[in-house]
Design a protein around this motif. Structure first.
Motif, PDB file in Angstrom:
ATOM      1  N   THR A 270       0.677  -0.881  -0.085  1.00 56.51           N
ATOM      2  CA  THR A 270      -0.168   0.213   0.056  1.00 56.51           C
ATOM      3  C   THR A 270       1.192   1.721   0.189  1.00 56.51           C
ATOM      4  OG1 THR A 270      -2.280   0.358   1.062  1.00 56.51           O
ATOM      5  CG2 THR A 270      -0.130   0.265   2.005  1.00 56.51           C
ATOM      6  N   PHE A 271      -0.093   2.788   0.144  1.00 55.96           N
ATOM      7  CA  PHE A 271       0.609   3.624  -0.003  1.00 55.96           C
ATOM      8  C   PHE A 271       0.835   4.379   1.543  1.00 55.96           C
ATOM      9  CE2 PHE A 271      -0.159   2.602  -4.148  1.00 55.96           C
ATOM     10  CZ  PHE A 271       1.077   3.299  -4.725  1.00 55.96           C
ATOM     11  N   GLY A 272       1.915   4.535   1.847  1.00 57.50           N
ATOM     12  CA  GLY A 272       1.622   6.319   3.547  1.00 57.50           C
ATOM     13  C   GLY A 272       1.080   7.666   2.604  1.00 57.50           C
ATOM     14  N   PRO A 273       1.545   8.373   3.064  1.00 63.46           N
ATOM     15  CA  PRO A 273       0.682   9.538   2.416  1.00 63.46           C
ATOM     16  C   PRO A 273       1.384  10.356   1.344  1.00 63.46           C
ATOM     17  CG  PRO A 273       2.019   9.843   4.484  1.00 63.46           C
ATOM     18  CD  PRO A 273       2.326   8.941   4.669  1.00 63.46           C
ATOM     19  N   PHE A 274       1.639   9.708   0.320  1.00 64.01           N
ATOM     20  CA  PHE A 274       2.605  10.155  -0.332  1.00 64.01           C
ATOM     21  C   PHE A 274       1.521   9.085  -1.653  1.00 64.01           C
ATOM     22  CE2 PHE A 274       5.745  10.830   2.704  1.00 64.01           C
ATOM     23  CZ  PHE A 274       6.251  12.295   2.229  1.00 64.01           C
ATOM     24  N   ASN A 275       1.886   9.432  -3.561  1.00 64.98           N
ATOM     25  CA  ASN A 275       1.567   9.492  -4.170  1.00 64.98           C
ATOM     26  C   ASN A 275      -0.350   9.241  -4.466  1.00 64.98           C
ATOM     27  OD1 ASN A 275       1.429   7.427  -6.342  1.00 64.98           O
ATOM     28  ND2 ASN A 275       2.828   8.318  -6.520  1.00 64.98           N
ATOM     29  N   PHE A 276      -0.506   7.568  -4.190  1.00 66.84           N
ATOM     30  CA  PHE A 276      -2.015   7.276  -4.717  1.00 66.84           C
ATOM     31  C   PHE A 276      -2.270   7.815  -3.148  1.00 66.84           C
ATOM     32  CE2 PHE A 276      -1.858   5.172  -8.548  1.00 66.84           C
ATOM     33  CZ  PHE A 276      -3.551   5.271  -8.972  1.00 66.84           C
ATOM     34  N   GLY A 277      -1.934   7.302  -2.044  1.00 72.62           N
ATOM     35  CA  GLY A 277      -2.347   7.969  -0.297  1.00 72.62           C
ATOM     36  C   GLY A 277      -2.157   9.462  -0.385  1.00 72.62           C
ATOM     37  N   ARG A 278      -1.559  10.122  -1.304  1.00 79.39           N
ATOM     38  CA  ARG A 278      -2.195  11.164  -1.531  1.00 79.39           C
ATOM     39  C   ARG A 278      -3.634  11.860  -2.087  1.00 79.39           C
ATOM     40  NH1 ARG A 278      -3.752  15.427   1.831  1.00 79.39           N
ATOM     41  NH2 ARG A 278      -2.686  18.003   0.467  1.00 79.39           N
ATOM     42  N   PHE A 279      -3.496  11.043  -3.508  1.00 79.90           N
ATOM     43  CA  PHE A 279      -4.569  11.148  -3.691  1.00 79.90           C
ATOM     44  C   PHE A 279      -5.560  11.245  -3.269  1.00 79.90           C
ATOM     45  CE2 PHE A 279      -1.545   9.567  -7.786  1.00 79.90           C
ATOM     46  CZ  PHE A 279      -0.496  10.096  -7.702  1.00 79.90           C
ATOM     47  N   ILE A 280      -5.813  10.444  -2.726  1.00 81.68           N
ATOM     48  CA  ILE A 280      -7.444   9.618  -1.351  1.00 81.68           C
ATOM     49  C   ILE A 280      -7.916  10.811  -1.394  1.00 81.68           C
ATOM     50  CG2 ILE A 280      -8.333   8.711  -0.167  1.00 81.68           C
ATOM     51  CD1 ILE A 280      -6.274   5.792  -1.518  1.00 81.68           C
ATOM     52  N   GLU A 281      -6.493  11.074  -0.155  1.00 80.44           N
ATOM     53  CA  GLU A 281      -7.080  12.139   0.212  1.00 80.44           C
ATOM     54  C   GLU A 281      -7.205  13.448   0.051  1.00 80.44           C
ATOM     55  OE1 GLU A 281      -3.463  10.660   3.632  1.00 80.44           O
ATOM     56  OE2 GLU A 281      -3.032  12.737   2.511  1.00 80.44           O
ATOM     57  N   GLU A 282      -6.307  14.169  -1.866  1.00 77.84           N
ATOM     58  CA  GLU A 282      -7.113  14.968  -2.323  1.00 77.84           C
ATOM     59  C   GLU A 282      -8.511  15.258  -2.751  1.00 77.84           C
ATOM     60  OE1 GLU A 282      -3.734  17.163  -4.967  1.00 77.84           O
ATOM     61  OE2 GLU A 282      -2.815  17.519  -3.080  1.00 77.84           O
ATOM     62  N   ALA A 283      -8.498  13.737  -3.258  1.00 75.19           N
ATOM     63  CA  ALA A 283     -10.014  13.963  -2.986  1.00 75.19           C
ATOM     64  C   ALA A 283     -11.467  13.635  -2.571  1.00 75.19           C
ATOM     65  CB  ALA A 283      -9.598  11.787  -4.240  1.00 75.19           C
ATOM     66  N   GLY A 284     -10.821  13.914  -1.289  1.00 73.02           N
ATOM     67  CA  GLY A 284     -11.727  14.185  -0.230  1.00 73.02           C
ATOM     68  C   GLY A 284     -11.652  12.185   0.790  1.00 73.02           C
ATOM     69  N   GLY A 285     -10.829  11.957   0.666  1.00 75.77           N
ATOM     70  CA  GLY A 285     -10.975  10.314   1.028  1.00 75.77           C
ATOM     71  C   GLY A 285     -10.033  10.401   2.104  1.00 75.77           C
ATOM     72  N   ARG A 286      -9.842   9.447   3.679  1.00 82.75           N
ATOM     73  CA  ARG A 286      -8.790   8.867   4.258  1.00 82.75           C
ATOM     74  C   ARG A 286      -8.236   7.737   4.032  1.00 82.75           C
ATOM     75  NH1 ARG A 286     -10.987   7.666   9.663  1.00 82.75           N
ATOM     76  NH2 ARG A 286     -13.536   7.472   8.707  1.00 82.75           N
ATOM     77  N   ASN A 287      -6.895   8.788   3.648  1.00 81.26           N
ATOM     78  CA  ASN A 287      -5.980   7.265   3.115  1.00 81.26           C
ATOM     79  C   ASN A 287      -6.098   6.302   4.570  1.00 81.26           C
ATOM     80  OD1 ASN A 287      -4.365   5.691   1.542  1.00 81.26           O
ATOM     81  ND2 ASN A 287      -2.078   6.838   2.695  1.00 81.26           N
ATOM     82  N   TRP A 288      -6.049   5.077   4.200  1.00 81.82           N
ATOM     83  CA  TRP A 288      -5.880   3.945   5.264  1.00 81.82           C
ATOM     84  C   TRP A 288      -4.337   4.153   5.944  1.00 81.82           C
ATOM     85  CZ3 TRP A 288      -3.334  -0.294   5.918  1.00 81.82           C
ATOM     86  CH2 TRP A 288      -3.269  -1.579   7.635  1.00 81.82           C
ATOM     87  N   GLY A 289      -3.386   3.593   4.621  1.00 82.92           N
ATOM     88  CA  GLY A 289      -1.926   3.707   5.068  1.00 82.92           C
ATOM     89  C   GLY A 289      -1.409   4.977   5.936  1.00 82.92           C
ATOM     90  N   SER A 290      -2.069   6.238   5.557  1.00 82.25           N
ATOM     91  CA  SER A 290      -1.319   7.555   6.790  1.00 82.25           C
ATOM     92  C   SER A 290      -1.528   7.393   7.967  1.00 82.25           C
ATOM     93  CB  SER A 290      -1.885   8.608   6.430  1.00 82.25           C
ATOM     94  OG  SER A 290      -2.298   8.301   4.185  1.00 82.25           O
ATOM     95  N   GLN A 291      -2.562   6.449   8.220  1.00 85.31           N
ATOM     96  CA  GLN A 291      -2.136   6.346  10.178  1.00 85.31           C
ATOM     97  C   GLN A 291      -1.090   5.178  10.638  1.00 85.31           C
ATOM     98  OE1 GLN A 291      -6.929   5.281  11.183  1.00 85.31           O
ATOM     99  NE2 GLN A 291      -6.349   3.745   9.272  1.00 85.31           N
ATOM    100  N   PHE A 292      -0.506   4.305   9.446  1.00 88.48           N
ATOM    101  CA  PHE A 292       0.143   3.903   9.784  1.00 88.48           C
ATOM    102  C   PHE A 292       1.968   3.954   9.964  1.00 88.48           C
ATOM    103  CE2 PHE A 292      -4.060   1.738  10.159  1.00 88.48           C
ATOM    104  CZ  PHE A 292      -4.352   1.264  11.100  1.00 88.48           C
ATOM    105  N   PHE A 293       1.749   4.816   8.084  1.00 90.04           N
ATOM    106  CA  PHE A 293       2.651   4.256   7.342  1.00 90.04           C
ATOM    107  C   PHE A 293       3.562   5.744   7.235  1.00 90.04           C
ATOM    108  CE2 PHE A 293       0.829   0.387   6.328  1.00 90.04           C
ATOM    109  CZ  PHE A 293       1.277  -0.509   6.683  1.00 90.04           C
ATOM    110  N   THR A 294       4.778   5.844   7.392  1.00 92.33           N
ATOM    111  CA  THR A 294       5.099   7.773   7.071  1.00 92.33           C
ATOM    112  C   THR A 294       5.573   7.754   5.618  1.00 92.33           C
ATOM    113  OG1 THR A 294       7.179   7.480   8.407  1.00 92.33           O
ATOM    114  CG2 THR A 294       5.588   7.595   9.150  1.00 92.33           C
ATOM    115  N   ALA A 295       6.039   5.984   4.781  1.00 91.14           N
ATOM    116  CA  ALA A 295       6.757   6.247   4.212  1.00 91.14           C
ATOM    117  C   ALA A 295       6.217   5.965   2.436  1.00 91.14           C
ATOM    118  CB  ALA A 295       7.652   4.654   4.177  1.00 91.14           C
TER     119      ALA A 295
END
Length: 378
Positions: A224-249
């Motif tokens: 999966t992704f942390g708060p970058f790339n697809f993880g960030r895409f999810i957040e910018e689109a108005g969702g919460r990225n599951w991986g951002s809770q646990f990973f910084t990479a």
């Protein structure tokens, strides 16, 4: 004796980096730029010979040198050919001479041949920011500098939401394509700001929790992704990225048991046509050569893996597959539009992401739109 007026003017032109004509030969213009690694470099403007460390940098070059993206590329990494064969075949059909570009091999290999780069008469070598420290440690940067080859770092992968615009504008300056770079910047801002205007004020507690599985069917579950790339895409689109809770990479490996237990509201996965380079892949082969029937069959098979049928996202048909190559493209915002419409259909009822992507091809790319780039589980 004072210098002749013509000599003074010529000296001034050289000092200020302007192109001059001397003895019937145009002198190359040198400009000072700051690349995405923060390095201040002097580079030949409008070079005739460049090497792309990654073949997928063509996604950007095709926007800037739309009439012929290969006219100045003398070498490139093999990742576009290996990992996006649908796009490669479309570009090859439109520009047959692309087959003559020197194949520099795997851009992620430990060793890069400085000798091969130099032998091609390279003026500018374009590197991905993720290779900065490796290029330093191996001495590649020093060797290239000694050989008179300018290296420039760009970033379309590590932090695209921050670095796409400066990367495109940097290349626009170097290639003498400022007009094209600015046109892209206007379109980019219009699309990304339209998403923010509709979702920016939504409280986090009202946003859906989304898990994104990276390269599902190619990599073991659950990359999966942390708060970058697809993880960030999810957040910018108005969702919460599951991986951002646990990973910084940038990327990480999540335990399948944890993902299933957390039971996210929405399940995303990325896929592409990796069957040529990885025959054992069971990924959703999204891209220019994909068909809806093929994509749906592959998506159903992945969500029939043991344990996945219990997910509320599967039961509620809240599962989507996205073209993996969006993670390395300057027009990643197309994926964000599709995500935002899935999250908030009422807020985006007037938005057709596929129509936007078609329009983008017509305005910016030399190849026509075709295929499937995202799909929802039916």
């Amino acid at each position: 004796m004072p210098a002749p007026l013509w000599f003074a003017r010529l000296s001034s032109a050289v000092l200020f980096g302007a192109s001059v004509l001397f003895g019937g030969v145009a002198a190359a213009e040198t400009i000072e730029v700051t690349d995405l690694a923060g390095r201040v470099v002097n580079v030949t403007r409008d070079p005739s010979k460049i090497v792309l460390s990654e073949g997928r940098q063509l996604y950007t070059l095709a926007m800037l040198d739309r009439e012929d993206p290969f006219k100045r590329v003398v070498g490139w990494g093999n990742d576009l050919i290996e990992n996006d064969p649908g796009a490669w075949q479309k570009y090859l059909a439109r520009f047959p001479k692309a087959k003559d570009v020197a194949n520099m091999g795997n851009p992620y290999a430990a060793d890069v041949s400085m000798e091969k780069i130099a032998a091609l008469g390279t003026e500018v070598y374009i590197l991905d920011l993720s290779n900065y420290f490796k290029a330093q440690e191996t001495g590649l940067l020093a060797k290239l500098e000694k050989a008179g080859i300018t290296t420039v770092f760009v970033d379309f992968r590590q932090d695209p939401t921050q670095n796409v615009l400066p990367s495109v504008q940097l290349l626009g300056r170097i290639l003498g394509r400022e007009k094209e770079a600015n046109a892209f910047a206007d379109y980019y801002m219009r699309q990304t700001r339209s998403i923010y205007a509709r979702v920016g004020a939504i409280p986090d507690k009202q946003k859906p929790m989304v898990f994104v599985e990276r390269a599902a069917g190619l990599l073991p579950c659950c990359a999966t992704f942390g708060p970058f790339n697809f993880g960030r895409f999810i957040e910018e689109a108005g969702g919460r990225n599951w991986g951002s809770q646990f990973f910084t990479a940038f990327q990480a490996q999540a335990a399948q048991e944890k993902v299933l237990a957390d039971n996210p509201d929405i399940y995303f996965l990325t896929g592409a046509n990796w069957y040529g380079s990885n025959p054992g892949s069971t990924a959703v082969a999204l891209g220019y050569d994909a068909t809806p029937e093929q994509v749906q069959k592959q998506l159903v098979a992945l969500m029939n893996r043991p344990g996945f049928q219990q997910l509320k996202a599967v039961q509620g048909k809240k599962v989507m597959a996205f073209y993996h190559q969006f993670y390395d493209m300057p027009y990643y915002f197309i994926a964000e539009l599709a995500m935002a419409k899935e999250f908030y259909p009422d807020r985006f009822k007037d938005v057709d992401p596929e129509a936007v992507f078609r329009e983008f091809h017509e305005k910016f790319l030399p190849i026509p739109y075709s295929g499937v780039f995202w799909a929802k589980l039916q």
